[in-house]
Scaffold this active site. Structure first.
Site, PDB file in Angstrom:
ATOM      1  N   GLU A   1     -37.325  10.065 -83.511  1.00 33.40           N
ATOM      2  CA  GLU A   1     -37.663   9.949 -84.886  1.00 33.40           C
ATOM      3  C   GLU A   1     -37.717  11.458 -85.438  1.00 33.40           C
ATOM      4  O   GLU A   1     -38.091  11.315 -86.947  1.00 33.40           O
ATOM      5  CB  GLU A   1     -38.871   9.356 -84.985  1.00 33.40           C
TER       6      GLU A   1
ATOM      7  N   CYS B   1     -41.293   5.432 -82.496  1.00 37.31           N
ATOM      8  CA  CYS B   1     -41.440   5.444 -81.032  1.00 37.31           C
ATOM      9  C   CYS B   1     -40.736   4.719 -80.175  1.00 37.31           C
ATOM     10  O   CYS B   1     -40.754   4.891 -78.767  1.00 37.31           O
ATOM     11  CB  CYS B   1     -43.104   5.576 -80.526  1.00 37.31           C
TER      12      CYS B   1
ATOM     13  N   THR C   1     -53.824  13.961 -82.866  1.00 34.07           N
ATOM     14  CA  THR C   1     -52.997  12.967 -82.398  1.00 34.07           C
ATOM     15  C   THR C   1     -51.570  13.351 -82.109  1.00 34.07           C
ATOM     16  O   THR C   1     -50.923  12.338 -82.007  1.00 34.07           O
ATOM     17  CB  THR C   1     -53.150  11.522 -83.029  1.00 34.07           C
TER      18      THR C   1
ATOM     19  N   SER D   1     -51.739   0.071 -88.413  1.00 31.12           N
ATOM     20  CA  SER D   1     -51.040   0.536 -87.240  1.00 31.12           C
ATOM     21  C   SER D   1     -51.593  -0.088 -86.135  1.00 31.12           C
ATOM     22  O   SER D   1     -50.911  -0.492 -85.051  1.00 31.12           O
ATOM     23  CB  SER D   1     -50.898   2.191 -87.186  1.00 31.12           C
TER      24      SER D   1
ATOM     25  N   HIS E   1     -47.026   2.747 -74.245  1.00 30.51           N
ATOM     26  CA  HIS E   1     -46.745   3.843 -75.243  1.00 30.51           C
ATOM     27  C   HIS E   1     -48.397   4.415 -75.474  1.00 30.51           C
ATOM     28  O   HIS E   1     -49.028   3.649 -75.901  1.00 30.51           O
ATOM     29  CB  HIS E   1     -46.064   3.141 -76.471  1.00 30.51           C
TER      30      HIS E   1
ATOM     31  N   ASN F   1     -49.341  13.005 -78.107  1.00 31.59           N
ATOM     32  CA  ASN F   1     -48.419  11.915 -78.266  1.00 31.59           C
ATOM     33  C   ASN F   1     -46.934  12.685 -78.666  1.00 31.59           C
ATOM     34  O   ASN F   1     -46.779  13.414 -79.407  1.00 31.59           O
ATOM     35  CB  ASN F   1     -48.760  11.235 -79.679  1.00 31.59           C
TER      36      ASN F   1
ATOM     37  N   SER G   1     -43.521   2.018 -84.559  1.00 36.02           N
ATOM     38  CA  SER G   1     -43.915   1.444 -85.897  1.00 36.02           C
ATOM     39  C   SER G   1     -42.918   1.077 -86.848  1.00 36.02           C
ATOM     40  O   SER G   1     -41.715   1.255 -86.688  1.00 36.02           O
ATOM     41  CB  SER G   1     -44.828   2.666 -86.576  1.00 36.02           C
TER      42      SER G   1
END
Length: 528
Positions: free
Chosen positions: A102, A136, A178, A228, A271, A351, A385
């Site tokens: 992404e 993701c 994050t 989220s 994930h 992440n 997402s």
């Protein structure tokens, strides 16, 4: 002619093309992460937040990040070339290359086309596949595309290669800790030590604006943190339900009458936007098992003391602290046994977006022996997402003998902790300066990066310049290689496969594992 002793696949004879290859899955893996990190405890102090907000609340210890010398293309170039070199593979043995990311630096030109530079010396341009994008989830979609190709009439007998890579960066604020960065490359083919279970994919897809990137000139996302988490957990519930229904149907067809539970997974990976959410996610699955159990034992065992939650509605419990606390306690032992080891890379690097769940899978392999892994079923939950999610499973081969595919895969990842420990720690101030530089120079034309090449791991690809037409140029830092390995590594990038692949009914050539000297090298708003 390639003098390599390792057999590489060529075209499948016409008489074999109708056969369905067995045990299609992951044969080899390579994981790349940046050479520098910031300590999360030090970042707490730098950001002026309460001690433990990032380290305890999120469960994060370190966060890897890229200087302006690295972009999505360079990350993927590094991961692919390392996988090819470490496994002694010729580039003409690859028939499909899929990229999931992404991290977009061009709205038209794919990362996959940039990776084709590595194939030029081999003369192999017959390589299908392209980029896949949805937060993701893109890496998982790329993996499924590769698996489906090998299992289809389009397969020509060569390996598929899947690359998942991203750079996760956030604006200053609660989401910044994050972040992370990295890439995972996976070699796909039949007779794999990690075989994806056919017909066992529970998928849930829905429209939501929980995390998205509408600003074409910024690396930063727009995030609704609470939504989220709700999307992630609701997708997990739904995917697990679909997966259970499918495996029950499979079992019934062969006369097996039993109820699937988490006990049927040897390991479970998720994930991981941040480690604490993974721990909550396993607790969530235990809640699911509890609610569908016809007669749970609330006196002893996992469900002891949970009778008060028998009538809860899952969709009303996403932010129920009592439910969360009770089921995290109930799942604590299971977490230690089945999931904790998967968080090595997530805890130490952050992440990585599309590679996140595969970094978790690599961590499980790195921290266990072939004997511990053999025959186990690994549950894998992938979420992106917007949103897209799948829970699927992998069955590990029963062959744990020395030199087997599983033994080679485990050996190739055993240096993971060493490589994580070999990175350079930088101060939060230096990290902040790097984030500011990336923000100011993102998508600039006529730009020469300022980051030090010497700070990169040996063998890392890096950006040398962006010209006036936004065309990017790359170079590779020299590789530190043991002299006796030098010839083989050079050969692996240029040799041509001359031996035909065995019939799909026979075992694919085993990939040897070789470690070169270069390899010794609170509620979050993070992307789910």
């Amino acid at each position: 002619m390639c003098a390599s002793q390792y057999r590489m696949p060529g075209s499948v004879p016409a008489s074999c093309s109708a056969q369905w290859p067995e045990d299609v899955g992951i044969i080899a893996m390579e994981l790349y992460f940046p050479s520098q990190f910031v300590d999360q405890a030090e970042l707490e102090d730098f950001d002026g937040v309460s001690p433990g907000k990032y380290t305890v609340g999120l469960g994060q210890a370190r966060m890897g990040f890229c200087s302006d010398r690295e972009d999505i293309n360079s990350l993927c170039l590094t991961a692919v070339q390392r996988l090819m070199e470490r496994n002694g593979l010729a580039y003409d043995s690859i028939g499909r290359l899929e990229v999931g990311t992404e991290t977009i630096i061009d709205k038209s030109k794919s990362v996959k086309t940039v990776l084709m530079q590595l194939f030029e010396d081999s003369g192999n341009t017959d390589v299908e596949g392209i980029d896949t994008t949805n937060a993701c989830y893109g890496g998982t979609a790329a993996l499924f595309n590769a698996i489906n190709w090998v299992e289809s009439s389009s397969w020509d007998g060569r390996y598929a290669l899947v690359v998942a890579g991203d750079i996760a960066v956030y604006a200053t604020g609660s989401a910044r800790p994050t972040g992370g960065a990295g890439a995972v490359a996976m070699l796909i083919g039949p007779n794999a030590p990690l075989a994806l279970d056919r017909g066992l994919r529970g998928t849930h897809m829905k429209h939501a604006y929980d995390f998205y990137k509408p600003d074409m000139v910024s690396e930063y996302p727009v995030v609704d943190g609470k939504l989220s988490i709700e999307c992630y957990l609701s997708a997990l519930d739904r995917c697990y339900t679909v997966y259970r229904n499918k495996i029950h149907a499979q079992w019934q067809r062969v006369g097996v009458e039993k109820r699937f539970t988490l006990d049927d997974f040897g390991y479970i990976v998720f994930h991981s936007p941040y480690c604490k959410l993974v721990q909550k996610s396993l607790a969530r699955l235990v809640l699911n098992d509890f609610l569908v159990h016809p007669d749970p034992d609330t006196e002893t065992g996992t469900f002891a003391g949970l009778e008060a939650f028998r009538q809860v509605r899952p969709e009303e419990t996403y932010f129920d602290r009592d439910v969360e606390k009770a089921f995290m306690k109930a799942s604590a032992e299971m977490f230690d046994q089945k999931t904790k080891h998967s968080l090595l890379v997530s805890n130490q690097n952050g992440n990585m977006y599309t590679p996140s769940v595969y970094g978790c899978l690599a961590s499980i392999i790195a921290l266990n022996t072939p004997q511990q892994l053999m025959g186990q079923r690994i549950g894998v939950f992938s979420y992106g997402s917007g949103f897209a999610a799948t829970l699927y499973s992998i069955t590990v081969t029963q062959d744990d003998t020395p030199g087997s595919g599983l033994d080679s895969l485990v050996s190739s990842l055993q240096d993971l902790q060493v490589r994580l420990d070999s990175r350079n720690k930088v101060s939060p101030a230096v990290f902040s300066e790097n984030m500011k530089l990336r923000q100011e120079t993102h998508h600039l034309a006529s730009y020469v990066p300022k980051g030090s090449v010497e700070d990169l791991f040996p063998g890392t690809w890096y950006l040398t310049r962006v010209d006036e037409n936004h065309r990017r140029e790359y170079a590779r830092r020299a590789v530190d290689v043991d002299p006796h390995l030098q010839g083989r590594l050079l050969q692996s990038t240029t040799c041509t496969a001359t031996e035909p692949i065995p019939s799909p009914a026979r075992k694919m050539a085993r990939i040897p594992a070789t470690t070169t000297g270069a390899e010794a090298d609170a509620v979050s708003n993070g992307d789910h």
